[in-house]
Scaffold this active site. Structure first.
Site, mmCIF file in Angstrom:
data_model
loop_
_atom_site.group_PDB
_atom_site.id
_atom_site.type_symbol
_atom_site.label_atom_id
_atom_site.label_comp_id
_atom_site.label_asym_id
_atom_site.label_seq_id
_atom_site.Cartn_x
_atom_site.Cartn_y
_atom_site.Cartn_z
ATOM 1 N N SER A 101 1.109 -1.217 0.074
ATOM 2 C CA SER A 101 0.008 -0.036 -0.085
ATOM 3 C C SER A 101 0.732 1.337 -0.094
ATOM 4 C CB SER A 101 -0.977 0.246 1.196
ATOM 5 O OG SER A 101 -1.537 1.179 1.473
ATOM 6 N N HIS B 261 -13.206 -3.540 -1.354
ATOM 7 C CA HIS B 261 -12.394 -3.153 -0.411
ATOM 8 C C HIS B 261 -12.578 -3.852 1.051
ATOM 9 C CE1 HIS B 261 -9.650 0.168 -0.201
ATOM 10 N NE2 HIS B 261 -9.398 -0.066 0.873
HETATM 11 C C1 FMN Z 1 -7.129 -2.818 7.734
HETATM 12 C C2 FMN Z 1 -7.307 -2.592 6.208
HETATM 13 C C3 FMN Z 1 -6.561 -1.724 5.369
HETATM 14 C C4 FMN Z 1 -6.586 -1.584 4.123
HETATM 15 N N1 FMN Z 1 -6.018 -0.760 3.367
HETATM 16 C C5 FMN Z 1 -5.812 -0.799 2.075
HETATM 17 C C6 FMN Z 1 -4.973 -0.123 1.203
HETATM 18 O O1 FMN Z 1 -4.085 0.795 1.692
HETATM 19 N N2 FMN Z 1 -5.013 -0.109 -0.192
HETATM 20 C C7 FMN Z 1 -5.966 -1.000 -0.648
HETATM 21 O O2 FMN Z 1 -5.888 -1.085 -2.166
HETATM 22 N N3 FMN Z 1 -7.112 -1.770 -0.122
HETATM 23 C C8 FMN Z 1 -6.805 -1.774 1.311
HETATM 24 N N4 FMN Z 1 -7.529 -2.436 2.007
HETATM 25 C C9 FMN Z 1 -8.416 -3.562 1.299
HETATM 26 C C10 FMN Z 1 -7.606 -4.752 1.065
HETATM 27 O O3 FMN Z 1 -6.509 -4.754 -0.166
HETATM 28 C C11 FMN Z 1 -8.399 -6.008 0.385
HETATM 29 O O4 FMN Z 1 -8.998 -5.545 -0.462
HETATM 30 C C12 FMN Z 1 -9.628 -6.528 1.428
HETATM 31 O O5 FMN Z 1 -9.006 -6.805 2.788
HETATM 32 C C13 FMN Z 1 -10.049 -7.877 1.101
HETATM 33 O O6 FMN Z 1 -10.769 -8.495 2.068
HETATM 34 P P1 FMN Z 1 -10.494 -9.386 3.176
HETATM 35 O O7 FMN Z 1 -9.926 -8.673 4.216
HETATM 36 O O8 FMN Z 1 -11.922 -10.087 3.867
HETATM 37 O O9 FMN Z 1 -9.646 -10.320 2.701
HETATM 38 C C14 FMN Z 1 -7.317 -2.566 3.492
HETATM 39 C C15 FMN Z 1 -8.288 -3.417 4.131
HETATM 40 C C16 FMN Z 1 -8.223 -3.662 5.604
HETATM 41 C C17 FMN Z 1 -8.926 -4.582 6.247
#
Ligand code: FMN
Length: 390
Positions: free
Chosen positions: A108, A278
């Site tokens: 990220s 997301h």
């Molecule tokens: C705490 C947290 C921070 C995240 N930060 C980002 C990020 O900085 N950039 C991004 O593209 N997705 C971000 N995401 C989304 C994740 O890349 C991903 O799409 C998502 O966690 C997938 O779902 P899952 O947690 O059920 O596997 C974040 C998710 C979480 C839980």
């Protein structure tokens, strides 16, 4: 040590919850508003079934594939997440674990560790950016990532700045000052192992975003970087076409749920898309990504690599996603639980849970490779699918 082995992602989550201060745990759990999408991402996988064979299966199974030209030993990639200061090793520990298990890492732009350290730990790193700041600033950050050796770009589009949660948002400090110490002290004293870890590492997390600047500049605090992003007008598809051309290598557009948006991603030259909401952190009541996957894969699966993320918690979920048209999946919370529970070893453990689970599901289905999976391997109940857009 055998006693440290974590059997399932659910167990990793329980251990993370025990280890982390409640506010930090809750920041990872996230889930926007009522959490309908967050819950549906996981519940939808449970609605899908398997019809296993019991004899005559091949004796060996092949899990390897590639994503954006990068060979990976299992169809599971680390999804970029911005809050990895849950463990001092943070993104570097995750990168080492991914490298040890032969897979790629999405980093990220809001990560807590510099891209140089992460690429050194895992050369299979994709840099993830949002549309944030001026075109000049965006180009500067991309140049740094490219010069460091990042092998692909992930552009995440699905963020609407929804900050409300029905179960309450945790207090997240912008820096560890006296006020933060005062507010966190009652939680932290009940988590001595978490505190000791940071003490051994030399102090509390910095809470900065070092990849939002170029060499020689002072990294902004996480919230300053977030503020810059919030003030940036959303990109047009022409802006994104320009971004793909500027990068000049493989690009994944992350956060696609609609068939029409998937086609636009193809038009602007994307190499891959991730069908994603997301992780349920964005526009609540958006359906589970697995429900939207088949229509998107059918529309653009021959033109781009289609990945999925959201709610993936076991090897069987990965196999279901592949059967419904994904080339690979990305995981978010699953590895964050492993990181919080046991650092690099915890993330390796989580990746092993996925490998073992994929292997078992392939065996049960009588498939010798992840490439052989198809819709006939999955029982889809009536009313399961969602086609968004045309
Ligand atoms: C705490 C947290 C921070 C995240 N930060 C980002 C990020 O900085 N950039 C991004 O593209 N997705 C971000 N995401 C989304 C994740 O890349 C991903 O799409 C998502 O966690 C997938 O779902 P899952 O947690 O059920 O596997 C974040 C998710 C979480 C839980």
């Amino acid at each position: 040590m055998a006693g440290d082995w974590i059997e399932t992602v659910a167990e990793a989550q329980r251990r993370a919850q025990k280890r982390l201060p409640p506010s930090v745990y809750s920041a990872l759990l996230a889930g926007a508003e009522r959490g309908v999408t967050y819950n549906d991402n996981m519940a939808a996988f449970d609605e899908l079934g398997f019809a296993p064979h019991v004899a005559g299966q091949p004796s060996g199974r092949e899990l390897s594939t590639s994503v954006m030209g990068v060979p990976i030993s299992l169809p599971v990639v680390i999804s970029p997440t911005g809050v990895q200061a849950v463990h001092p090793g943070a993104e570097v520990a995750v990168a080492r674990a991914a490298a040890a298990r032969g897979t790629a890492m999405g980093l990220s732009c809001f990560a807590s560790k510099p891209v140089e350290e992460v690429v050194a730990a895992n050369p299979k790193t994709f840099f993830q950016t949002y549309w944030c700041g001026t075109r000049d600033r965006i180009v500067q950050r991309l140049e740094r990532a490219r010069a460091t050796g990042c092998v692909g770009l992930i552009v995440t589009l699905d963020w609407s700045f929804v900050h409300a949660r029905d179960w309450g948002s945790p207090f997240i400090p912008s820096k560890i000052d006296r006020e933060a110490v005062r507010r966190y002290a009652p939680e932290v004293v009940r988590r001595p192992r978490w505190l000791a870890q940071w003490a051994r590492a030399g102090g509390p997390p910095g809470l900065t975003a070092p990849n939002m600047v170029v060499a020689g500049e002072t990294p902004p605090g996480f919230f300053d970087a977030y503020g810059e992003w919030a003030q940036t007008p959303p990109p047009s598809w022409d802006d994104l076409r320009w971004l793909c051309q500027e990068w000049g290598g493989p690009v994944m557009i992350k956060g696609i749920m609609r068939v029409d948006d998937a086609r636009r991603a193809v038009d602007i030259g994307a190499t891959a898309i991730s069908v994603s909401n997301h992780g349920g952190n964005n526009l609540d009541t958006t359906p589970a990504s697995i429900r939207a996957l088949p229509a998107v894969a059918e529309a653009v699966g021959r033109d781009v690599e289609v990945l999925l993320d959201g709610g993936v918690r076991r090897g069987g979920d990965v196999v279901k996603a592949l059967a419904l048209g994904a080339r690979a999946v990305m995981i978010g919370r699953a590895y964050l639980w492993g990181l919080a529970a046991n650092g690099q070893a915890g993330v390796e453990n989580v990746l092993d849970i996925f490998s073992n689970g994929i292997d078992s599901a392939l065996r049960g289905l009588g498939r010798k490779s992840v490439d052989e999976l198809g819709p006939e391997d999955v029982i889809i109940p009536p009313g399961f699918l969602r086609r968004l857009g045309d």
